[in-house]
Design a protein around this motif. Structure first.
Motif, PDB file in Angstrom:
ATOM      1  N   ALA A  27      -9.832  -8.122   0.787  1.00  0.00           N
ATOM      2  CA  ALA A  27      -9.310  -6.852   0.280  1.00  0.00           C
ATOM      3  C   ALA A  27     -10.081  -5.675   0.867  1.00  0.00           C
ATOM      4  CB  ALA A  27      -9.372  -6.823  -1.242  1.00  0.00           C
ATOM      5  N   TRP A 122      -0.987  -8.328   0.456  1.00  0.00           N
ATOM      6  CA  TRP A 122      -2.255  -8.061   1.126  1.00  0.00           C
ATOM      7  C   TRP A 122      -2.152  -6.807   1.978  1.00  0.00           C
ATOM      8  CZ3 TRP A 122      -6.497  -9.643  -0.718  1.00  0.00           C
ATOM      9  CH2 TRP A 122      -6.597 -10.897  -1.318  1.00  0.00           C
ATOM     10  N   ILE A 125      -2.406  -3.882  -0.285  1.00  0.00           N
ATOM     11  CA  ILE A 125      -3.769  -3.700  -0.794  1.00  0.00           C
ATOM     12  C   ILE A 125      -4.628  -2.964   0.223  1.00  0.00           C
ATOM     13  CG2 ILE A 125      -5.923  -4.900  -1.386  1.00  0.00           C
ATOM     14  CD1 ILE A 125      -4.176  -7.006  -2.806  1.00  0.00           C
ATOM     15  N   VAL A 126      -4.554  -3.363   1.473  1.00  0.00           N
ATOM     16  CA  VAL A 126      -5.440  -2.752   2.460  1.00  0.00           C
ATOM     17  C   VAL A 126      -5.047  -1.328   2.818  1.00  0.00           C
ATOM     18  CG1 VAL A 126      -6.177  -4.955   3.410  1.00  0.00           C
ATOM     19  CG2 VAL A 126      -4.274  -3.733   4.471  1.00  0.00           C
ATOM     20  N   THR A 127      -3.867  -0.878   2.405  1.00  0.00           N
ATOM     21  CA  THR A 127      -3.489   0.512   2.671  1.00  0.00           C
ATOM     22  C   THR A 127      -3.938   1.458   1.561  1.00  0.00           C
ATOM     23  OG1 THR A 127      -1.304   0.255   1.668  1.00  0.00           O
ATOM     24  CG2 THR A 127      -1.478  -0.184   4.050  1.00  0.00           C
ATOM     25  N   LEU A 128      -4.456   0.909   0.467  1.00  0.00           N
ATOM     26  CA  LEU A 128      -4.951   1.752  -0.619  1.00  0.00           C
ATOM     27  C   LEU A 128      -6.181   2.534  -0.164  1.00  0.00           C
ATOM     28  CD1 LEU A 128      -4.852  -0.756  -3.634  1.00  0.00           C
ATOM     29  CD2 LEU A 128      -3.269   1.155  -3.205  1.00  0.00           C
ATOM     30  N   GLU A 130      -9.965   3.697  -0.219  1.00  0.00           N
ATOM     31  CA  GLU A 130     -11.101   2.787  -0.386  1.00  0.00           C
ATOM     32  C   GLU A 130     -11.504   2.562  -1.840  1.00  0.00           C
ATOM     33  OE1 GLU A 130     -15.527   1.937   1.404  1.00  0.00           O
ATOM     34  OE2 GLU A 130     -14.803   3.992   1.385  1.00  0.00           O
ATOM     35  N   GLN A 132      -9.821   2.909  -4.608  1.00  0.00           N
ATOM     36  CA  GLN A 132      -8.783   2.158  -5.314  1.00  0.00           C
ATOM     37  C   GLN A 132      -8.780   0.704  -4.857  1.00  0.00           C
ATOM     38  OE1 GLN A 132      -5.014   4.149  -4.882  1.00  0.00           O
ATOM     39  NE2 GLN A 132      -5.757   6.019  -5.867  1.00  0.00           N
ATOM     40  N   ARG A 133      -8.896   0.477  -3.557  1.00  0.00           N
ATOM     41  CA  ARG A 133      -8.906  -0.881  -3.017  1.00  0.00           C
ATOM     42  C   ARG A 133     -10.077  -1.681  -3.588  1.00  0.00           C
ATOM     43  NH1 ARG A 133      -9.605   0.378   1.792  1.00  0.00           N
ATOM     44  NH2 ARG A 133     -11.717  -0.334   2.102  1.00  0.00           N
ATOM     45  N   ALA A 137      -9.784  -4.800  -6.100  1.00  0.00           N
ATOM     46  CA  ALA A 137     -10.341  -6.077  -5.644  1.00  0.00           C
ATOM     47  C   ALA A 137     -11.412  -6.600  -6.598  1.00  0.00           C
ATOM     48  CB  ALA A 137     -10.918  -5.928  -4.236  1.00  0.00           C
ATOM     49  N   GLY A 167      -4.492   2.391  -8.225  1.00  0.00           N
ATOM     50  CA  GLY A 167      -4.244   1.409  -7.174  1.00  0.00           C
ATOM     51  C   GLY A 167      -3.151   0.422  -7.560  1.00  0.00           C
TER      52      GLY A 167
END
Length: 176
Positions: A27, A122, A125-128, A130, A132-133, A137, A167
């Motif tokens: 994540a 996934w 998730i990685v576009t959130l 930082e 929020q990610r 996670a 997020g």
């Protein structure tokens, strides 16, 4: 005299918490860098495990180490040379399409057992952002309480709770 329970062998710790640590690393970093961070996390943990109190929250301890290893990966990526050539490679790096892009995640969704059929999740998730990610996670993938996450990434438990909620809202919207 109170007798404390003996700590399990380190191999058991890896078996119990390996998937959670890999989820958190993925994540935060994406698949390729996550595997490196996962390995580095457990190498560091192996060295420190003998000094860990028997009653410690091992999962939180491992997530904290993984977070630090993720930061190390970001710092190392910042020191890598940028691609050279006609400039197309640099555009791919900036747009997150190159295979060696910096600070952008790739290869999401292909590790067995980790939502393997949900590559779209996934990717979302990685576009959130930082914070929020990391909040999503650490709370939803690793199960850490907001107070521990706040201590790790900074801010208050309330701010971390808000970041996780924001997020999750973005994830729900992206998954519709």
């Amino acid at each position: 005299m109170k007798h404390s329970a003996a700590k399990p062998p380190f191999e058991t710790i890896v078996e119990r918490h390996g998937v959670t640590v890999l989820r958190v690393c993925r994540a935060a970093l994406g698949q390729h860098d996550a595997e490196d961070a996962w390995s580095e996390t457990f190498l560091a943990a192996l060295g420190a495990y003998p000094d860990l109190p028997a009653d410690a929250n091992v999962e939180a301890w491992l997530v904290r180490i993984a977070h630090r290893k993720a930061i190390d990966v970001y710092r190392a990526a910042g020191r890598r040379a940028l691609p050279s050539g006609d400039g197309a490679d640099l555009d791919e790096v900036r747009n997150g399409q190159g295979s060696q892009h910096l600070g952008v995640r790739d290869g999401i969704g292909s590790v067995p057992g980790l939502l393997e059929d949900r590559g779209d999740l996934w990717q979302a998730i990685v576009t959130l952002p930082e914070r929020q990610r990391l909040a999503v996670a650490y709370h939803h993938l690793a199960g850490l309480p907001y107070a521990e996450i706040a201590a790790e990434i900074g801010g208050t438990p309330e701010a971390v709770r808000r970041a996780a909620a924001d997020g999750m809202k973005k994830l729900r919207k992206a998954m519709l």
